[in-house]
Design an enzyme around this catalytic site. Structure first.
Site, mmCIF file in Angstrom:
data_model
loop_
_atom_site.group_PDB
_atom_site.id
_atom_site.type_symbol
_atom_site.label_atom_id
_atom_site.label_comp_id
_atom_site.label_asym_id
_atom_site.label_seq_id
_atom_site.Cartn_x
_atom_site.Cartn_y
_atom_site.Cartn_z
ATOM 1 N N ASP A 139 0.844 -1.195 0.000
ATOM 2 C CA ASP A 139 0.000 0.000 0.000
ATOM 3 C C ASP A 139 0.878 1.243 0.000
ATOM 4 O OD1 ASP A 139 -2.408 1.308 -0.091
ATOM 5 O OD2 ASP A 139 -2.746 1.258 2.066
ATOM 6 N N HIS A 146 -3.694 13.967 1.091
ATOM 7 C CA HIS A 146 -3.975 13.065 2.211
ATOM 8 C C HIS A 146 -2.802 13.068 3.197
ATOM 9 C CE1 HIS A 146 -5.299 9.524 4.437
ATOM 10 N NE2 HIS A 146 -4.133 8.958 4.207
ATOM 11 N N GLU A 213 -9.152 4.228 -2.149
ATOM 12 C CA GLU A 213 -7.926 4.008 -2.912
ATOM 13 C C GLU A 213 -8.266 3.332 -4.229
ATOM 14 O OE1 GLU A 213 -4.627 2.256 -0.926
ATOM 15 O OE2 GLU A 213 -5.185 3.015 1.053
ATOM 16 N N ASP A 245 -9.086 0.523 1.966
ATOM 17 C CA ASP A 245 -8.119 0.118 2.994
ATOM 18 C C ASP A 245 -8.689 0.502 4.365
ATOM 19 O OD1 ASP A 245 -5.868 -0.503 4.475
ATOM 20 O OD2 ASP A 245 -4.867 1.387 4.009
ATOM 21 N N ARG A 249 -8.061 3.916 13.388
ATOM 22 C CA ARG A 249 -7.191 5.069 13.674
ATOM 23 C C ARG A 249 -6.639 5.073 15.084
ATOM 24 N NH1 ARG A 249 -6.039 6.085 8.592
ATOM 25 N NH2 ARG A 249 -7.864 6.661 7.362
ATOM 26 N N LYS A 265 -4.391 -1.971 10.047
ATOM 27 C CA LYS A 265 -4.712 -2.036 8.620
ATOM 28 C C LYS A 265 -4.983 -3.451 8.123
ATOM 29 C CE LYS A 265 -3.581 2.298 7.394
ATOM 30 N NZ LYS A 265 -4.406 3.152 6.535
ATOM 31 N N THR A 269 -9.341 -5.576 3.844
ATOM 32 C CA THR A 269 -9.184 -4.685 2.698
ATOM 33 C C THR A 269 -10.171 -5.182 1.648
ATOM 34 O OG1 THR A 269 -6.821 -4.425 3.166
ATOM 35 C CG2 THR A 269 -7.556 -3.804 0.960
ATOM 36 N N GLU A 386 -9.970 12.578 7.795
ATOM 37 C CA GLU A 386 -9.787 13.924 7.238
ATOM 38 C C GLU A 386 -11.085 14.720 7.238
ATOM 39 O OE1 GLU A 386 -7.319 13.783 3.440
ATOM 40 O OE2 GLU A 386 -7.566 11.693 3.965
HETATM 41 CA CA CA Z 1 -3.866 3.193 2.936
#
Ligand code: CA
Length: 447
Positions: A139, A146, A213, A245, A249, A265, A269, A386
């Site tokens: 990735d 970003h 993504e 993805d 957080r 992560k 996915t 974001e």
């Molecule tokens: Ca990513």
């Protein structure tokens, strides 16, 4: 070399499959993306397919018709397998030969319409599998917007690290948890250490997020020790898909230094079932440019062709469907709209050239993620982190619900399309995934 425009892109071309000509389908005859599918109502093997309108050309059935010859015949035979790895590994000549053959067979006036009709299966009755066995998944972090937005949240005084504009930043992800659209996954648990805390706790993530993504499927690989040059990079790329993805957080914030993402992560996915080939994307190329005060890429990441047409003009959309909106049959809420060309600081060719510059070998079916594609404008941010500025500014949905991060039952839907004057619009289908409650619990954690 990028693909040139040929008969398969002709905007006047129509298919005898009427739904391919309606002007709104993602899958006109100019697209012809690949998938792996099986009928959901009978026990039949997974095999390769190509979308045309609301139908799929069953490539296994087509192979039995012996309509094709030469490289195209070998290519369609490879597509009868339960993954497309062997077809991908055959390289560009085989991909193009099958594409032009399918384009002619599916066109209005095709002499083989009757035979092809016998190979069509409605998309409404199939289930999809991953199009390839993904050996390795990498990735990247290719959107400077970003990277800057996230950097501000994690390191307000130093948002963009000095390497960013020189190195296509990436990390090795995990292939085992990549699944096809429709994936439902359990909210992950992990170590979380809150602000002001010194001792972490193990808990269900309360800051579960998505990342918009694109995925890049490697076709032909390279030998270990032999870098892929930027001029040849696109010869090694089979095509592109949507990729989500999913990211925790709170787990990420505690674990990410110094080696980057890990358990934040690798729990899930999701990718769209369709791979749109680079050849289908040929009409939607754009110049790759850098702001004049930014450093120009090092020579191994630079070529005349990459500068003139290395970028891709792909519109990207994210929607949220909550359990409540689903029950009420409300339309999903759009969370963002971005464009790959505006968002990506690095091109596909640069990502491949960089990944292999040290001699790292790629295999057919390897998957690269572009990184979250956030554009420069308000409303084009590709993650809730974001959009909500780290959970500080909740999003209000059309039914009055609010979100800072994802709740159980939430489904995130991504779509992508290419539109340009003089070309027929093509799309990527849908990438959908849904959050289930943490395994073994029935409560719904809230941010
Ligand atoms: Ca990513």
């Amino acid at each position: 070399m990028t693909y040139s425009i040929n008969e398969t892109h002709d905007p006047r071309l129509k298919s005898f499959v009427a739904s391919a000509n309606d002007g709104v389908t993602d899958f006109p005859i100019q697209n012809l993306p690949f998938c792996v599918f099986s009928r959901a109502d009978v026990h039949d093997p997974f095999r390769g397919g190509v979308a045309i309108g609301d139908q799929i050309v069953d490539l296994s059935a087509l192979a039995k018709m012996h309509l094709l010859s030469g490289v195209a015949a070998q290519a369609v035979q490879a597509c009868t397998e339960p993954t497309l790895n062997r077809f991908m590994g055959m390289g560009r000549e085989a991909w193009s030969a099958l594409r032009v053959a399918l384009s002619r067979l599916l066109a209005q006036g095709s002499a083989h319409e009757g035979t092809l009709r016998a190979c069509l299966i409605p998309q409404s009755v199939v289930e999809y599998a991953l199009p390839a066995q993904i050996g390795d998944y990498t990735d990247f972090y290719a959107s400077v917007h970003h990277a800057t937005n996230v950097g501000k949240l994690f390191r307000p005084d130093n948002p963009l690290l000095p390497n960013y504009k020189w190195v296509p930043i990436g990390y090795h992800g995990r292939a085992s948890s990549v699944a096809v659209s429709g994936q439902k996954f359990y909210r992950p648990k992990g170590q979380v250490c809150g602000v002001g805390q010194t001792v972490p706790v193990l808990q269900a993530s309360k800051r579960l997020d998505y990342e918009l993504e694109m995925g890049i499927f490697i076709g032909a690989g390279n030998a270990l020790g032999e870098p892929i040059t930027i001029d040849r990079a696109e010869d090694h790329v089979f095509g592109m898909c949507l990729l989500n993805d999913w990211s925790a957080r709170d787990i990420q914030g505690w674990e990410y230094q110094p080696l980057g993402p890990f358990l934040a992560k690798n729990f899930a996915t999701t990718i769209s079932p369709w791979i749109v080939t680079l050849e289908a994307l040929a009409p939607f190329r754009a110049a790759f440019t850098r702001p004049s005060d930014d450093p120009q890429p090092l020579p191994y990441l630079s070529s005349a062709e990459n500068s003139s047409q290395g970028a891709l003009d792909i519109s990207l959309d994210v929607f949220l469907e909550t359990a409540k909106s689903r029950a009420a049959s409300d339309a999903p809420n759009q969370l963002s709209q971005a464009n790959l060309r505006e968002a990506a600081y690095w091109t596909v060719a640069q990502l491949v050239a960089h990944h292999t510059v040290n001699g790292c070998n790629m295999e057919p079916g390897d998957l690269l993620g572009t990184g979250t594609m956030s554009g420069p404008k308000e409303g084009s941010q590709g993650a809730l982190l974001e959009i909500t500025e780290g959970g500080k500014k909740p999003v209000t949905l059309s039914n009055g619900e609010t979100r800072t991060f994802l709740e159980d039952g939430d489904a995130v839907i991504m779509r992508a399309s290419c539109e340009r004057e003089g070309s027929v619009r093509i799309g990527f289908g849908e990438c959908r995934g849904e959050v289930l409650p943490t395994r073994g619990s029935t409560s719904s954690p809230r941010a």
